[in-house]
Scaffold this active site. Structure first.
Site, mmCIF file in Angstrom:
data_model
loop_
_atom_site.group_PDB
_atom_site.id
_atom_site.type_symbol
_atom_site.label_atom_id
_atom_site.label_comp_id
_atom_site.label_asym_id
_atom_site.label_seq_id
_atom_site.Cartn_x
_atom_site.Cartn_y
_atom_site.Cartn_z
ATOM 1 N N ASP A 333 1.805 -1.226 0.153
ATOM 2 C CA ASP A 333 1.298 -0.861 1.295
ATOM 3 C C ASP A 333 1.414 -2.031 2.512
ATOM 4 O OD1 ASP A 333 -0.642 -1.777 -0.391
ATOM 5 O OD2 ASP A 333 -2.160 -1.668 1.339
ATOM 6 N N GLU A 334 1.359 -1.239 3.649
ATOM 7 C CA GLU A 334 0.879 -2.183 5.109
ATOM 8 C C GLU A 334 1.629 -3.574 4.790
ATOM 9 O OE1 GLU A 334 -3.929 -1.341 5.598
ATOM 10 O OE2 GLU A 334 -3.535 -2.913 4.000
#
Ligand code: TNX
Length: 529
Positions: A333-334
């Site tokens: 993620d991210e």
């Protein structure tokens, strides 16, 4: 003053009468209709089984699974009841008095079970080990709440008569613990496992690594834990699990029917590793430790460096060897400021490692369509607008999706802004009261998603704001029970008014188990909650 107290008491007693039909004093027996998550079918009878000091627990001869379930139940009951409860073999055709576990090939529904309570016996039948254990989890809720105490209590140990037939809606019902932002000692993880297993949560996802801390010992890489494990968010609660402690956690979970899923984040959220080893950085200089609350802007691995992949192979290989469950969660993620081709090359390499070490891939939703869509599982945390196409592509190709929508299933969100004990909890996804945690449909989170692509649900607990087990339990419970019911009970049975009454009946149980749950005013908790 005195009148005030009496009035307050009367008001509470009235509430109990209203929500349960009979005052607590008259009810020293649990009810078949109070089980969480709601079973597929429940038929009450007028019978009652009273567990006595001379009773035994039987397991059908030749079934290791039945013997294991029987032994596990005996272990739960011996302390509070003070009974010997020997575990014995059940010969073909025998119908003894007591608690009986039967493994039956005729029932092939994975995880399903039947539980029947008569005057003479309690019989749990299931086709597999998970089903037998699910029968145990239900039976626990049919005994008086004091069964949850870790000390000798006095009976009677009444179990209400009737029959339950049950099976899960989804195969994956998860809970995620972030032990990276603030470390949680192994004994507290075991307490959490006990609490989730009661409600048939069958996966524990451990977020072992993040910018603020590295929490698992890796042979040959001692600085990961010496340095990377030394601190946490705000400079507090460092720590890590030795491999032996991790193995104990895995085994403890397994005994209760819970499979551990380890997560190694990457390529972002890796600041703790970059602070531990200079050679993992592109400029060969170790970062200072990071103790901030938001993701570290420097926390991305050096994607072109062979050391990065040697390191990841050691971590993934050792975790795979320590973990009997099928999945390794690889985060994902991210990831910002990384060109698509570089990101793809990273995930291709990590995928190869996970496969080489015999495990299946699981990643946050940004990895949908980046990991092989056919064979990987994806965890949705933002319902719409983040990699929708990748998610649809993965689903169409047969990939499986786990739903953890942050506005319903992020147990780190505050219940409300209004309570004095908060700042505990985040609010970037809004506040989530108990009703919100129950009021969502996994099949409606992503528009047009084929319903059979959904593997299940997961409640996640990130711990930037959470300091130790008491705060953690306060956020996780009772909302974890909402997630458990959404994942287990059939969709047509989801009903807040039914749920809140059954949830109320769990109050005294959670209390006796010393789980620090939040006494939400939305729930008609009985006396003793
Ligand atoms: C988002 S969930 C994150 C975490 C934070 C969490 C706080 C996810 C894939 N990323 O790094 O801890 O929000 O609620």
């Amino acid at each position: 003053m005195i009148t005030g107290v009496v009035m307050a008491f009367t008001a509470t007693a009235t509430m109990v009468t209203a929500s349960h039909g009979s005052p607590r004093a008259e009810r020293d027996m649990a009810r078949l209709t109070d089980v969480v998550p709601l079973p597929v079918s429940v038929t009450e009878s007028n019978a009652m089984f009273v567990l006595g000091g001379a009773d035994a627990i039987y397991a059908s001869r030749g079934s290791a699974d039945a013997r294991e379930a029987a032994t596990f139940l005996a272990g739960l009951l011996r302390k509070p009841t003070g009974f010997a409860l020997p575990v014995r073999d059940l010969g073909p055709g025998a119908k003894p008095r007591g608690i009986v576990f039967v493994q039956q090939d005729t029932d092939r529904t994975p995880e399903g079970y039947q539980l029947e309570v008569t005057e003479k016996s309690v019989t749990i039948k299931a086709g597999d080990r998970a089903g037998l254990l699910n029968g145990v989890h239900t039976l626990r809720q049919l005994l008086p709440a004091k069964v949850e105490r870790q000390e000798r209590m006095s009976g009677p140990w009444k179990i209400p008569g009737g029959r339950i037939t049950d099976r899960p809606r989804y195969a994956y019902r998860g809970a995620m613990l972030d032990v990276a932002r603030h470390f949680l000692p192994a004994r507290d993880v075991r307490k959490f496992i006990d609490a989730i297993a009661r409600y048939k949560i069958n996966y524990l996802h451990l977020h072992l690594v993040d910018d603020q801390g590295w929490r698992i010992e890796i042979d040959g890489w001692p600085k990961l834990t010496e340095i990377g494990g030394s601190t946490g968010t705000g400079g507090m609660l460092g720590g890590y699990y030795t491999q032996e402690e991790y193995r104990d956690i895995v085994e403890y979970a397994q005994e209760r029917g819970v499979t551990v899923v380890p997560e190694v984040e990457g390529p972002a959220h890796m600041h703790a590793a970059l602070a531990s080893y200079a050679k993992l950085n592109c400029d060969d200089k170790a970062l200072d430790l990071y103790t901030g609350w938001v993701p570290s802007p420097q926390g991305t691995l050096c994607l072109d460096d062979p050391d990065t992949y040697e390191f990841l192979d050691a971590v993934i290989g050792q975790l795979a060897a320590l973990t009997p469950g099928p999945y390794i969660h690889i985060g994902g993620d991210e990831v910002y400021d990384v060109p698509d081709e570089k990101r793809q090359a990273y995930f291709d390499k990590v995928s190869q490692m996970v496969r080489k070490h015999g495990k299946k891939l699981y990643g946050w939703q940004e990895t949908a369509g980046v990991l092989d869509p056919k064979t990987s599982m994806t965890q949705v945390w933002i319902s719409q607008g983040v990699n929708d196409e990748g998610i649809m592509e993965a689903a169409r190709a047969g990939g499986k999706i786990v739903m953890s929508p942050s506005d319903h299933a992020y147990l780190d969100m505050k219940y409300t802004e209004a309570l004095p004990e908060y700042p505990l909890g985040n609010s970037w996804a809004g506040t989530t009261d108990v009703r919100d945690s129950y009021s969502w449909k996994p099949e409606e989170e992503i528009k047009d998603l084929p319903p059979n692509a959904i593997a299940g649900v997961e409640g996640t607990l990130f711990t930037e704001t959470v300091f130790g087990i008491n705060q953690l339990e306060h956020l996780a419970f009772p909302r974890m029970l909402s997630i458990a019911e959404i994942g287990w009970a059939k969709a047509s049975a989801h009903d807040w008014n039914s749920f809140k009454k059954r949830l109320a009946a769990q109050g005294p149980r959670l209390r006796e188990a010393r789980v620090n749950y939040y006494l939400s005013p939305e729930v008609p908790w009985p006396l003793g909650s």
